[in-house]
Design an enzyme around this catalytic site. Structure first.
Site, PDB file in Angstrom:
ATOM      1  CG  ASP A 305      76.828 -92.634 -51.695  1.00 59.16           C
ATOM      2  OD1 ASP A 305      77.878 -92.802 -52.336  1.00 59.16           O
ATOM      3  OD2 ASP A 305      76.215 -91.561 -51.662  1.00 59.16           O
ATOM      4  CG  ASP A 529      74.267 -83.979 -55.778  1.00 63.94           C
ATOM      5  OD1 ASP A 529      74.178 -84.975 -56.518  1.00 63.94           O
ATOM      6  OD2 ASP A 529      75.149 -83.102 -55.914  1.00 63.94           O
TER       7      ASP A 529
HETATM    8  C1  BGC Z   1      68.645 -89.647 -56.053  1.00 65.29           C
HETATM    9  C2  BGC Z   1      67.917 -90.529 -57.033  1.00 65.29           C
HETATM   10  C3  BGC Z   1      68.221 -90.074 -58.434  1.00 65.29           C
HETATM   11  C4  BGC Z   1      69.711 -90.033 -58.645  1.00 65.29           C
HETATM   12  C5  BGC Z   1      70.111 -89.587 -60.024  1.00 65.29           C
HETATM   13  C6  BGC Z   1      70.109 -89.615 -56.352  1.00 65.29           C
HETATM   14  O1  BGC Z   1      70.739 -88.720 -55.517  1.00 65.29           O
HETATM   15  O2  BGC Z   1      68.412 -90.101 -54.760  1.00 65.29           O
HETATM   16  O3  BGC Z   1      66.538 -90.463 -56.794  1.00 65.29           O
HETATM   17  O4  BGC Z   1      67.612 -90.932 -59.357  1.00 65.29           O
HETATM   18  O5  BGC Z   1      70.327 -89.204 -57.691  1.00 65.29           O
HETATM   19  O6  BGC Z   1      69.877 -88.244 -60.219  1.00 65.29           O
END
Ligand code: BGC
Length: 591
Positions: A305, A529
């Protein structure tokens, strides 16, 4: 245990390296050949033309075979009365038949073996010039140090046999073929603890290095108290016999991370590029270069992103944010990604895949090519070269359907085109597979190696369950037709947080389609998320209202409801209700 079966439908890929691309779909192509002018310099020009009789578009790729250069001029004489009318990624002057093209400053540097591309439109026939000079040196594909060999026609690479481990320490074309993929025990345990979760708990998922602390292990919900070394050691434990083992890492800690959203804001401020290099990338690289891990195939997906934000969420666009404008202006996304690619790409068993958003983000004509350009810029920044890029990953942690079967971009109803529908909204793609394959072509024409492969994150784009459409929508009008037939049941394509109704997608699979290295579960299903309301936390994560089910949206989802599930924990934390929904709505269904 995480075995990704190779598929019969494997694409063969041409050899990596400097051999010139042959003329194919674009029309006439040629390799300029002439005698070298100096031993220290050398270059090769690939000139591809798409001609329509009275005019043509040319794509020119210049490969530097000599010492690194910073600043270039490419000169040629047209064979007839051709006249350039416009040029991109370079500036030009033309006098009679002679054309001089000069770098656009961002592509001025070309390392040894590196390439840049530019293009132009011209009037006249598409006949190619006889020769080109780069900074005064004739481009003949030689450095002048060796006698000229006739060009060998390129042969397609022998398909790899399933189970063929390749030579240790040497990159293979598709790291997933014939390999097992590492199962993260921290994720696996959580999945197995959910009702019915056993059925998928042995699937491989990405290990997110989402903070400096995750390198050593910081009790984060994603990786528990396992640091990077612990995961790599465990991967060696999981390896059986000669079958190669792939470990999937997510490199995710850029300065000013996630500039268009708040749920995954990171720990590093916008200007902390030095900490990113010294305290994050360098220590990761040090661990990955440990000879103990030399036989692992380490897939790194680089900075989710980030780069697409520099195209879509900047400037005067209604979607712009001050944070993305800042990251564009300070160059720290481009330079950070370049540094990660260069540093990790130096390790022979690392396979860098750059994040490429998804079709509902960069599938529009005004951001598709522009995104490829910025990926190319990053792949030439901070010491990186395009050879440090093994491929790209689409749809990471997103929900875009893999294949929409009930309509295509070329459909129309009562004279209304699919692209006019509310759902597609002038996008050029309707699903991730068509997007990823087209983006791959675009990236190659931008200058990336023709050997690049794509990954698609299918962790949460299944959209099964009782509401899955079984046929096309009614042909009453284009919206009814598309909305009635689409698998992706989000309220809007721009929705991204804990989507209600989503299911697990295709199980991880190697080489499922031409140009696709693998379907992967890079986002571990069941990890949130973002929180549905503000929850104080020590991870630098904010509250993004796109995760609040009551939110009515912003410019980036065209002011639609967020479609998010309620009661979500902060991003990365385990979200049991979401996992159970993903399992129930899995497509293909979980047996
Ligand atoms: C988060 C991370 C996390 C990843 C996997 C992301 O949206 O910011 O901290 O490790 O998702 O779940």
């Amino acid at each position: 245990m995480g075995n990704i079966p190779p598929s019969a439908n494997r694409r063969s890929r041409t050899r990596r390296g400097l051999a010139a691309v042959s003329a194919t779909a674009m029309g006439a192509g040629m390799i300029a050949l002439a005698s070298p002018a100096s031993a220290a310099a050398g270059c090769e020009v690939d000139y591809q033309v798409n001609s329509w009789g009275s005019g043509f578009t040319a794509n020119v790729t210049v490969t530097n075979l000599g010492d690194p250069i910073n600043g270039w001029t490419l000169e040629w004489d047209f064979p007839g009365n051709q006249q350039v009318t416009s040029m991109w990624s370079a500036s030009y002057t033309q006098s009679g038949a002679s054309v001089t093209a000069e770098d656009a400053s961002y592509n001025a540097a070309i390392n040894t073996g590196g390439s840049i591309s530019f293009g132009f439109n011209a009037n006249g026939s598409g006949d190619a010039p006889d020769s080109f000079t780069l900074n005064g040196v004739v481009c003949d594909g030689e450095t002048g140090e060796e006698p000229e060999e006739p060009e060998e026609p390129e042969e397609p690479e022998e398909p790899e046999e399933p189970g063929n481990p390749g030579n240790p320490g040497e990159r293979v074309d598709n790291p997933y073929v014939g390999a097992d993929v590492y199962v993260n025990p921290v994720w696996s345990e959580k999945a197995a603890a959910e009702p019915g979760g056993d059925a998928v708990a042995d699937q491989p998922t990405g290990v997110w290095l989402d903070r400096i602390g995750a390198i050593e292990g910081n009790d984060s919900p994603t990786t528990g108290n396992m640091g990077l070394r612990d995961h790599l050691d465990e991967a060696l434990e999981q390896q059986s016999g000669d079958t190669p083992m792939v470990v999937q890492l997510v490199i995710y800690n850029l300065p000013g991370r996630d500039c268009a959203a708040l749920a995954s804001n990171g720990e590093l401020g916008p200007d902390e590029i030095d900490r990113y290099k010294n305290e994050y990338i360098d220590p990761i690289a040090e661990i990955l270069s440990d000879p103990a891990y030399a036989d692992l195939r380490i897939v790194t997906t680089v900075e989710i992103d980030s780069l697409p934000n520099l195209v879509t969420n900047v400037g005067n666009r209604p979607t712009a944010t001050p944070q993305c404008n800042e990251m564009l202006a300070n160059g720290n996304y481009v330079n950070g990604v370049g540094y990660a690619l260069a540093t990790l790409g130096d390790i022979p068993n690392v396979y860098n895949y750059v994040d490429a958003g998804h079709h509902g983000w960069i599938g529009w004509p005004d951001n598709f090519g522009a995104s490829a350009d910025i990926f190319y810029q990053a792949a030439n920044a901070s010491g990186a070269t395009p050879d440090d890029v093994h491929g790209f990953i689409a749809n990471t942690a997103n929900y875009s359907a893999l294949k929409e079967d009930h309509f295509s971009i070329s459909d129309s109803v009562n004279g209304q085109m699919a692209r006019q529908s509310r759902w597609i909204d002038w996008n050029n793609y309707v699903d991730e597979l068509s997007f990823a394959q087209a983006l791959r072509q675009e990236l190659i024409s931008t200058g990336f190696d023709p050997g690049i492969g794509m990954l698609i994150d299918t962790s949460r784009n299944g959209w099964g369950g009782p509401d899955r459409p079984t046929g096309p929508g009614p042909r009453t009008d284009i919206n009814a037709f598309i909305d009635g037939g689409r698998y992706d049941r989000r309220i809007h394509l721009g929705n991204w947080c804990n989507q209600a109704g989503a299911g697990l997608g295709e199980r991880p699979t190697a080489a499922p389609e031409p140009g696709i290295d693998a379907y992967v579960w890079m986002k571990p299903p069941g990890e949130s998320d973002g929180a549905s309301e503000y929850i104080p936390n020590p991870e630098g994560k904010g509250f993004d209202r796109m995760c609040d089910p009551t939110y009515q949206g912003n410019a980036r989802n065209n002011y639609n409801p967020s479609g998010a599930l309620p009661d979500a924990p902060i991003s990365g934390h385990w979200f049991s209700a979401q996992f159970q929904q993903l399992l129930a709505n899995a497509y293909p269904p979980v047996e």
